[in-house]
Design a protein around this motif. Structure first.
Motif, PDB file in Angstrom:
ATOM      1  N   SER A   2      46.382 -84.600  53.475  1.00  0.00           N
ATOM      2  CA  SER A   2      46.802 -85.998  53.620  1.00  0.00           C
ATOM      3  C   SER A   2      46.213 -86.839  52.485  1.00  0.00           C
ATOM      4  CB  SER A   2      46.334 -86.533  54.957  1.00  0.00           C
ATOM      5  OG  SER A   2      44.923 -86.611  54.959  1.00  0.00           O
ATOM      6  N   GLU A  43      44.605 -89.458  52.894  1.00  0.00           N
ATOM      7  CA  GLU A  43      43.270 -89.858  53.343  1.00  0.00           C
ATOM      8  C   GLU A  43      42.229 -88.822  52.900  1.00  0.00           C
ATOM      9  OE1 GLU A  43      42.959 -90.390  57.569  1.00  0.00           O
ATOM     10  OE2 GLU A  43      40.792 -90.577  57.479  1.00  0.00           O
ATOM     11  N   THR A  44      42.570 -87.533  53.071  1.00  0.00           N
ATOM     12  CA  THR A  44      41.657 -86.452  52.666  1.00  0.00           C
ATOM     13  C   THR A  44      41.392 -86.500  51.165  1.00  0.00           C
ATOM     14  OG1 THR A  44      42.507 -85.074  54.441  1.00  0.00           O
ATOM     15  CG2 THR A  44      41.344 -83.939  52.684  1.00  0.00           C
ATOM     16  N   LYS A  87      39.094 -89.382  50.310  1.00  0.00           N
ATOM     17  CA  LYS A  87      37.697 -89.116  50.681  1.00  0.00           C
ATOM     18  C   LYS A  87      37.032 -88.186  49.660  1.00  0.00           C
ATOM     19  CE  LYS A  87      38.070 -89.251  55.709  1.00  0.00           C
ATOM     20  NZ  LYS A  87      38.032 -88.356  56.866  1.00  0.00           N
ATOM     21  N   SER A 138      45.932 -97.704  51.812  1.00  0.00           N
ATOM     22  CA  SER A 138      45.123 -97.156  52.904  1.00  0.00           C
ATOM     23  C   SER A 138      44.868 -98.188  53.998  1.00  0.00           C
ATOM     24  CB  SER A 138      43.781 -96.678  52.356  1.00  0.00           C
ATOM     25  OG  SER A 138      44.008 -95.657  51.429  1.00  0.00           O
ATOM     26  N   THR A 188      40.649 -95.759  57.175  1.00  0.00           N
ATOM     27  CA  THR A 188      40.405 -94.904  56.005  1.00  0.00           C
ATOM     28  C   THR A 188      39.401 -95.566  55.062  1.00  0.00           C
ATOM     29  OG1 THR A 188      42.652 -94.074  56.169  1.00  0.00           O
ATOM     30  CG2 THR A 188      41.527 -93.697  54.083  1.00  0.00           C
ATOM     31  N   GLU A 248      35.947 -95.083  56.328  1.00  0.00           N
ATOM     32  CA  GLU A 248      35.465 -93.703  56.132  1.00  0.00           C
ATOM     33  C   GLU A 248      35.065 -93.463  54.676  1.00  0.00           C
ATOM     34  OE1 GLU A 248      35.086 -91.062  58.385  1.00  0.00           O
ATOM     35  OE2 GLU A 248      35.178 -92.768  59.740  1.00  0.00           O
TER      36      GLU A 248
END
Lengths: 69, 141
Positions: free
Chosen positions: B3, B5-6, B9, B97, B101, B104
């Motif tokens: 994703s 988001e991954t 990060k 985002s 997110t 995080e």
């Protein structure tokens, strides 16, 4: 530039950090409180060896800050 | 497929405590941090992105700081392209985002070595924190 990106993210979340040439500073009580409730740190991340808080986790020190207000 | 988001990060960790390195034939992503928990998160994110297909090496450097190294030309090229040479977070993902997110990502960046620097006033006689002193959280990178 990375500092500006981090500051922008903090602002999007409703914090108002101060930005200098080399660092972002969160020092208002409201902001530290919001940081503590909504962001915090990854569990078990330790304070640096150079810190007088060495031996505690960053979250523990954050909780000290909150309790000092 | 990982994703966005991954990927964001992972980019956050690489931009704060990692680097994209190696010679043109063997490119690497290197993550160096004192905290074991951050290394675990880093490896989990790498596996999410690559599907468990890359070589992951961990070792201690001479200062006894743990290093996790990913030997992957493809992944390193991807992050070089995504983040530019200035180690910026990928703006197009960042802008789209959601708040969860962003929280995080900030949590990861503030947890890396060197940030934050707490400057708490401590009264040694009373052995507790002084009330109302200037406490602050700094992000230095």
């Amino acid at each position: 530039m990375l500092l500006l990106q981090v500051a922008e993210m903090l602002k999007k979340l409703g914090l108002s950090p101060q930005i200098s040439e080399s660092e972002i500073i969160i020092e208002k009580k409201r902001d530290i409180d919001k940081f503590s409730k909504e962001i915090r740190f990854v569990e078990d991340v330790p304070m640096s060896k150079n810190s007088k808080w060495f031996g505690l986790s960053k979250n523990e020190v954050l909780d000290f800050i909150i309790s000092s207000f | 497929m990982a994703s966005k988001e991954t990927i964001l990060k992972l980019a956050a960790l690489i931009s704060t405590d990692g680097c994209l390195t190696g010679n043109p034939k063997r490119l690497k992503i290197r993550f160096t941090n004192k905290a074991e928990s951050l290394h675990k998160i880093f490896v989990e994110l790498i596996k999410e992105v690559t599907g468990d297909k890359v070589g992951i090496v961990t070792f201690m450097n001479k200062d006894e700081v743990k290093t996790t190294e990913i030997n992957s030309n493809r992944l390193t090229r991807f992050f070089r392209w995504l983040m530019t040479k200035n180690k910026l977070l990928p703006v197009h993902i960042l802008e789209k985002s959601d708040e969860r997110t962003l929280r995080e990502v900030l949590k990861l960046m503030f947890s890396c070595d060197g940030s934050p620097v707490f400057t708490l006033k401590f009264d040694k006689r009373k052995k507790n924190l002084e009330k109302g002193q200037k406490n602050k959280i700094c992000f230095k990178k």
